[in-house]
Design a protein around this motif. Sequence first.
Motif, PDB file in Angstrom:
ATOM      1  N   UNK A 228       0.831  -1.208   0.000  1.00  0.00           N
ATOM      2  CA  UNK A 228       0.000   0.000   0.000  1.00  0.00           C
ATOM      3  C   UNK A 228       0.868   1.262   0.000  1.00  0.00           C
ATOM      4  N   UNK A 229       1.917   1.263   0.824  1.00  0.00           N
ATOM      5  CA  UNK A 229       2.815   2.430   0.882  1.00  0.00           C
ATOM      6  C   UNK A 229       3.495   2.660  -0.465  1.00  0.00           C
ATOM      7  N   UNK A 230       3.970   1.576  -1.075  1.00  0.00           N
ATOM      8  CA  UNK A 230       4.656   1.697  -2.368  1.00  0.00           C
ATOM      9  C   UNK A 230       3.710   2.273  -3.423  1.00  0.00           C
ATOM     10  N   UNK A 235       1.836   6.723  -6.886  1.00  0.00           N
ATOM     11  CA  UNK A 235       0.748   7.563  -7.400  1.00  0.00           C
ATOM     12  C   UNK A 235       1.206   9.017  -7.405  1.00  0.00           C
ATOM     13  N   UNK A 236       1.749   9.433  -6.277  1.00  0.00           N
ATOM     14  CA  UNK A 236       2.162  10.820  -6.155  1.00  0.00           C
ATOM     15  C   UNK A 236       3.319  11.126  -7.109  1.00  0.00           C
ATOM     16  N   UNK A 237       4.286  10.207  -7.151  1.00  0.00           N
ATOM     17  CA  UNK A 237       5.455  10.426  -8.028  1.00  0.00           C
ATOM     18  C   UNK A 237       5.020  10.561  -9.482  1.00  0.00           C
ATOM     19  N   UNK A 254      11.952  -0.719  -7.309  1.00  0.00           N
ATOM     20  CA  UNK A 254      11.999  -1.478  -6.065  1.00  0.00           C
ATOM     21  C   UNK A 254      11.521  -0.576  -4.934  1.00  0.00           C
ATOM     22  N   UNK A 255      10.925  -1.160  -3.904  1.00  0.00           N
ATOM     23  CA  UNK A 255      10.448  -0.362  -2.776  1.00  0.00           C
ATOM     24  C   UNK A 255      11.483  -0.343  -1.668  1.00  0.00           C
ATOM     25  N   UNK A 256      11.765   0.841  -1.153  1.00  0.00           N
ATOM     26  CA  UNK A 256      12.666   1.018  -0.023  1.00  0.00           C
ATOM     27  C   UNK A 256      11.788   1.314   1.197  1.00  0.00           C
ATOM     28  N   UNK A 257      11.635   0.270   2.032  1.00  0.00           N
ATOM     29  CA  UNK A 257      10.671   0.377   3.142  1.00  0.00           C
ATOM     30  C   UNK A 257      11.127   1.376   4.201  1.00  0.00           C
ATOM     31  N   UNK A 258      12.439   1.533   4.358  1.00  0.00           N
ATOM     32  CA  UNK A 258      12.950   2.432   5.392  1.00  0.00           C
ATOM     33  C   UNK A 258      12.591   3.876   5.061  1.00  0.00           C
ATOM     34  N   UNK A 261      10.037   4.942  -0.203  1.00  0.00           N
ATOM     35  CA  UNK A 261      10.007   5.390  -1.606  1.00  0.00           C
ATOM     36  C   UNK A 261      10.396   4.254  -2.555  1.00  0.00           C
ATOM     37  N   UNK A 262      10.167   4.496  -3.844  1.00  0.00           N
ATOM     38  CA  UNK A 262      10.557   3.499  -4.847  1.00  0.00           C
ATOM     39  C   UNK A 262      11.729   4.059  -5.640  1.00  0.00           C
ATOM     40  N   UNK A 263      12.583   3.148  -6.133  1.00  0.00           N
ATOM     41  CA  UNK A 263      13.707   3.604  -6.974  1.00  0.00           C
ATOM     42  C   UNK A 263      13.854   2.646  -8.154  1.00  0.00           C
ATOM     43  N   UNK A 264      14.431   3.160  -9.223  1.00  0.00           N
ATOM     44  CA  UNK A 264      14.491   2.401 -10.471  1.00  0.00           C
ATOM     45  C   UNK A 264      15.453   1.223 -10.365  1.00  0.00           C
ATOM     46  N   UNK A 265      14.996   0.038 -10.796  1.00  0.00           N
ATOM     47  CA  UNK A 265      15.857  -1.149 -10.849  1.00  0.00           C
ATOM     48  C   UNK A 265      16.373  -1.346 -12.271  1.00  0.00           C
TER      49      UNK A 265
END
Length: 483
Positions: A228-230, A235-237, A254-258, A261-265
């Motif tokens: 849900x967080x990812x 959505x916002x990004x 990929x999702x960075x839970x800490x 945010x998500x970053x490109x793989x």
Amino acid sequence: MSVYDKYETVIGLECHIQLLTKTKMYSSDISEYGALPNTNVSVVTLGHPGTLPVVNKRAIEFAVKLGIAVNADIREENQFARKNYFYADLPKGYQITQDKTPICTGGFIIAKLKDGIEKKVNLTRIHMEEDAGKSLHDIDPFETLVDLNRAGTPLLEIVTEPDLRSGEEAYAYLTEVRKLVRYLDICDGNMEEGSLRCDANISVRLKGAKEFGKKVEVKNMNSFRNVQRAIDFEIKRQIDLVEEGKPIAVETRSFDAVNGLTFSLRSKENANDYRYFPEPDLQPVYVTQEYINSVKANLPVLPDQLFTIYTKDYKLSDYDATQLIELKEVAAFYNELIKHTSNYKSAANWVMGPVKAFLNERALTISEFTLKPEKIADIIKLIDSGALSNAAASQRLFPELANNPDKGVENLAKELDLIQNSNSDELQNLINDALSKNPAKVAEYKSGKVGLLGMFVGEVMKATKGKADPKLLNQLVKETLEK
Ligand code: ADP
Ligand code: MG
């Protein structure tokens, strides 16, 4: 209105569930979580030349079970396909999966949202495949280690249509998937251990637009909350990019839970070409209508069916029903309990109240609970007969009984001196005593100081050592005072 409200989100989920078979998808190697690394690895799992795969019959049964439960079409002729790629934890150099002939197509799962709103999520397909091994990057400081125990573990991949519209809907859908596979006993649904994994495909478009936007795939979320967080982050990004007039890159992130945010793989532009082709080492598997019927005949009662029974037949609230059904073992306990009492509401309250609290405090599951459901039914009967107050039952009798599960309920209640005085003659005498001792207060009451009722009730309650039925006592005192 915020700019975000101009947009609609479109989401499709791809879930992998690890099947609870004893052995692997195409070999007799044991399939288990947590074994010593590289112990369940025969030459088949290791992909040695000349070894041959054999399809696990139980995995077919599990796929059919799920297919029936979600109202999918189940395919008769099932072919397997090779998906080719090179990776350290994929010893064969290809994964045996299903490409053009998934065992299930169509079907749907109903996600339950807030306020009783239901969302129908259509399924595209469910297909069978095998898992890869595991690369461990964080154990040795210099090397990546490979554990091939997981290689060949049976998986079902469940793909949804792009029907979901928010992170909340995705969360609710996943909750239903997990509940369903647990009820069916085909997967333990444990996302932390990786037996249920989910990739989310997300795009945004202006509300009312006909075409979907460019989609981004997000991986590596290890809990429903993180899915849900990812999604919420994406959505916002994506809307921000569109608003700035920038393109959305079709990519895997990929999702960075800490950091949330998500970053490109990797970009999808140079995506792998897997060169799928029919698996030459496996014959097609045929699933007959007769076989489907036999699986159907042995299907357990499913959560949706239970929900209907609980709300329609037992008249429980949607909330109570949902709570009870959440865990299969809790529902089973409740089902057993109501074989011994027809006070369905009280039974629900006991399971979700004192029983749950008792287990939570001790970090136990209901399967580890030693008290038989019959005993709870006995408590309910005592309460309903007026011999035991709710408070005495839940605060005194129940904890004592839970620690002495073999004792008889009524005997223990007597032993603890909890049986309440519901004999109204006796009570009446005590009330008369109390009133005749306080003529002044009685006069005050009669002249309008009705607040004194509580004082008289308290007095009599003390005289009964707290064993009077409070409702009855209140009523009798009031009647006597107003005579
Ligand atoms: P791919 O070829 O990239 O694997 P698929 O068409 O197989 O894509 O779809 C994979 C998942 O993505 C499915 O769950 C599907 O519903 C979902 N999906 C497809 N298009 C979109 C989109 N525009 N936005 C969000 N999800 C989408
Ligand atoms: Mg695809």
